[in-house]
Design a protein around this motif. Structure first.
Motif, short mmCIF file in Angstrom:
data_model
loop_
_atom_site.label_atom_id
_atom_site.label_comp_id
_atom_site.label_asym_id
_atom_site.label_seq_id
_atom_site.Cartn_x
_atom_site.Cartn_y
_atom_site.Cartn_z
N SER A 56 2.90 14.47 -1.13
CA SER A 56 2.21 15.75 -1.75
C SER A 56 2.25 15.61 -3.39
CB SER A 56 2.87 17.23 -1.53
OG SER A 56 4.18 17.21 -1.73
N VAL A 57 3.35 15.23 -3.71
CA VAL A 57 3.39 14.81 -5.22
C VAL A 57 2.70 13.55 -5.92
CG1 VAL A 57 5.16 14.59 -7.20
CG2 VAL A 57 5.66 16.15 -5.25
N THR A 58 2.97 12.35 -5.26
CA THR A 58 2.51 10.87 -5.57
C THR A 58 1.04 10.83 -5.28
OG1 THR A 58 3.08 10.32 -3.44
CG2 THR A 58 4.97 9.84 -5.16
N LEU A 59 0.66 11.35 -4.02
CA LEU A 59 -0.83 11.32 -3.97
C LEU A 59 -1.65 11.45 -4.96
CD1 LEU A 59 -2.47 9.97 -1.80
CD2 LEU A 59 -2.78 12.05 -0.55
N PRO A 60 -1.68 12.83 -5.48
CA PRO A 60 -2.82 13.10 -6.45
C PRO A 60 -2.80 12.40 -7.82
CG PRO A 60 -1.69 15.03 -5.70
CD PRO A 60 -1.00 14.14 -5.12
N ALA B 208 -1.69 1.28 -8.53
CA ALA B 208 -2.02 2.31 -7.72
C ALA B 208 -2.41 2.29 -6.24
CB ALA B 208 -2.77 3.26 -8.39
N LEU B 209 -3.41 1.26 -6.19
CA LEU B 209 -4.00 0.77 -4.85
C LEU B 209 -2.86 0.15 -3.91
CD1 LEU B 209 -7.27 -0.74 -6.12
CD2 LEU B 209 -7.04 1.06 -4.34
N HIS B 210 -1.93 -0.60 -4.62
CA HIS B 210 -0.71 -1.36 -3.80
C HIS B 210 0.13 -0.19 -3.44
CE1 HIS B 210 2.49 -4.15 -2.87
NE2 HIS B 210 3.21 -3.50 -3.86
N THR B 211 0.43 0.57 -4.09
CA THR B 211 1.30 1.90 -3.84
C THR B 211 0.71 2.74 -2.81
OG1 THR B 211 2.30 1.92 -6.13
CG2 THR B 211 2.87 3.72 -4.54
N LEU B 212 -0.64 2.83 -2.87
CA LEU B 212 -1.15 3.72 -1.73
C LEU B 212 -1.08 3.05 -0.37
CD1 LEU B 212 -4.33 5.16 -3.70
CD2 LEU B 212 -2.34 6.31 -2.58
N SER B 213 -1.12 1.74 -0.48
CA SER B 213 -1.28 0.71 0.76
C SER B 213 0.18 0.92 1.40
CB SER B 213 -1.42 -0.80 0.58
OG SER B 213 -0.36 -1.39 -0.07
N LYS B 214 1.28 1.17 0.40
CA LYS B 214 2.73 1.31 0.99
C LYS B 214 2.75 2.59 1.50
CE LYS B 214 4.04 -2.91 -0.04
NZ LYS B 214 4.13 -3.80 1.05
N ILE B 215 2.24 3.65 1.00
CA ILE B 215 2.45 4.99 1.54
C ILE B 215 1.65 5.06 2.79
CG2 ILE B 215 1.85 7.38 1.00
CD1 ILE B 215 2.34 6.66 -1.95
N GLY B 216 0.54 4.54 2.76
CA GLY B 216 -0.23 4.55 4.04
C GLY B 216 -0.93 5.82 4.66
N ASP B 217 -1.23 6.82 3.57
CA ASP B 217 -1.52 8.17 3.98
C ASP B 217 -3.05 8.00 4.07
OD1 ASP B 217 -2.69 10.89 3.69
OD2 ASP B 217 -0.44 11.34 3.52
N VAL C 118 4.48 6.01 -12.48
CA VAL C 118 3.10 5.59 -12.42
C VAL C 118 2.59 5.21 -13.79
CG1 VAL C 118 0.62 6.12 -11.81
CG2 VAL C 118 2.50 7.44 -10.36
N GLU C 119 2.93 5.82 -14.49
CA GLU C 119 2.63 5.21 -16.00
C GLU C 119 3.21 4.02 -16.32
OE1 GLU C 119 4.44 6.29 -20.35
OE2 GLU C 119 3.51 8.08 -19.16
N ARG C 120 4.46 3.80 -15.84
CA ARG C 120 5.31 2.45 -16.01
C ARG C 120 4.37 1.28 -15.31
NH1 ARG C 120 7.05 -0.23 -19.98
NH2 ARG C 120 7.79 -2.18 -19.19
N CYS C 121 3.99 1.77 -14.04
CA CYS C 121 3.46 0.63 -13.24
C CYS C 121 2.20 0.12 -13.79
CB CYS C 121 2.73 1.24 -11.91
SG CYS C 121 3.85 1.53 -10.60
N ALA C 122 1.52 0.81 -14.90
CA ALA C 122 0.26 0.49 -15.37
C ALA C 122 0.68 -0.73 -16.71
CB ALA C 122 -0.33 1.57 -16.08
N ASP D 209 7.25 -3.98 -8.18
CA ASP D 209 7.35 -3.71 -6.70
C ASP D 209 8.46 -2.71 -6.44
OD1 ASP D 209 5.86 -4.89 -4.58
OD2 ASP D 209 7.53 -5.77 -3.82
N MET D 210 9.46 -2.57 -7.42
CA MET D 210 10.29 -1.63 -7.17
C MET D 210 9.94 -0.23 -7.64
SD MET D 210 13.87 -1.37 -6.27
CE MET D 210 14.64 -2.80 -6.37
N LEU D 211 9.07 -0.12 -8.71
CA LEU D 211 8.48 1.13 -9.12
C LEU D 211 7.71 1.50 -7.85
CD1 LEU D 211 7.24 0.11 -12.50
CD2 LEU D 211 8.99 1.81 -12.03
N THR D 212 6.95 0.65 -7.21
CA THR D 212 6.19 1.21 -6.02
C THR D 212 7.37 1.59 -4.94
OG1 THR D 212 4.38 -0.17 -6.35
CG2 THR D 212 4.96 0.29 -4.01
N TRP D 213 8.25 0.93 -4.89
CA TRP D 213 9.43 1.50 -3.70
C TRP D 213 9.89 2.81 -4.00
CZ3 TRP D 213 14.49 2.51 -4.71
CH2 TRP D 213 15.28 3.06 -3.62
#
Length: 227
Positions: free
Chosen positions: A74-78, A95-104, A49-53, A62-66
């Motif tokens: 349970s680990v990534t969401l918080p 972070a928003l982009h990754t949340l869209s891929k997780i879809g929770d 997550v730090e590297r995504c920023a 995109d690979m970081l998000t994957w």
């Protein structure tokens, strides 16, 4: 097995991958993100997550998000929910982009009006896309109302992103688009008409829809003639 061979165990491999995320070569960073995602380890979610920023290359981000989607929610969401409040625009956007891929949908409360109207266009666009994915059943109308406040914003790419988000919500957006066709701002009226055209005819294409909307606005109409 020698001590050197023992040093090539999972932990050593992950540590090399994490070091690779900082490498100046994008190809090395890409392989490192792939390695971490291939062998998920919750200890390294914070680092991803730090590297995504800060990662400058789109394909590496995109690979970081994957890689993050390969870890337990349970680990990534918080961590991601904290990141959407970051002062760094890229951190919020990714972070928003990754949340869209997780879809929770437990992430939905984090998609605030402030994010949907964020001053950084990339963040706003990410928020629009994510909101459409996460909006709970019955919340589409309220989301459409907020998204409609952004009509007329930015240039082509930004306007297309918003139109796509609105169209994805379906017929529920029609009342807010109708209201926007009478807005004082010419750009808002044009964008609303173009979005409505895309909703009615997805194959029309955004450029065509915009040009048609411009003609209607120039003639003083609101697109309702002949209906």
């Amino acid at each position: 097995m020698t001590m050197a061979e023992q040093g090539q165990g999972p932990d050593a491999k992950h540590m090399r991958a994490l070091q690779g995320l900082e490498d100046r070569r994008s190809s090395v960073r890409l392989r490192a993100a792939l390695a971490v995602g291939t062998a998920p380890d919750a200890r390294f979610v914070d680092k991803l997550v730090e590297r995504c920023a800060v990662e400058p290359e789109f394909f590496v981000r995109d690979m970081l998000t994957w890689a993050l989607t390969r870890h337990p929610v349970s680990v990534t969401l918080p961590v991601l929910l904290r990141e959407v409040a970051s002062e760094r625009a890229q951190a919020r956007s990714q972070a928003l982009h990754t949340l869209s891929k997780i879809g929770d949908r437990r992430a939905w409360p984090a998609i605030t009006r402030e994010l949907l109207s964020d001053g950084d266009e990339e963040v706003a666009r990410s928020a629009w896309r994510t909101a459409v994915v996460l909006v709970p059943e019955g919340g589409e109308s309220g989301l459409a109302t907020v998204l409609a406040t952004q009509l007329g914003r930015g240039e082509r790419e930004t306007q297309l992103s918003l139109s796509r988000a609105l169209v994805a919500l379906g017929e529920v957006v029609l009342p807010v688009l109708r209201a926007a066709t009478t807005a004082p701002d010419r750009r808002v009226r044009t964008h609303a008409l173009a979005t409505e055209r895309l909703l009615r005819d997805p194959d029309a294409g955004f450029e065509f829809a915009v040009e048609e909307a411009k003609r209607v606005v120039a003639l003083g109409g609101d697109g309702q003639e002949g209906r």
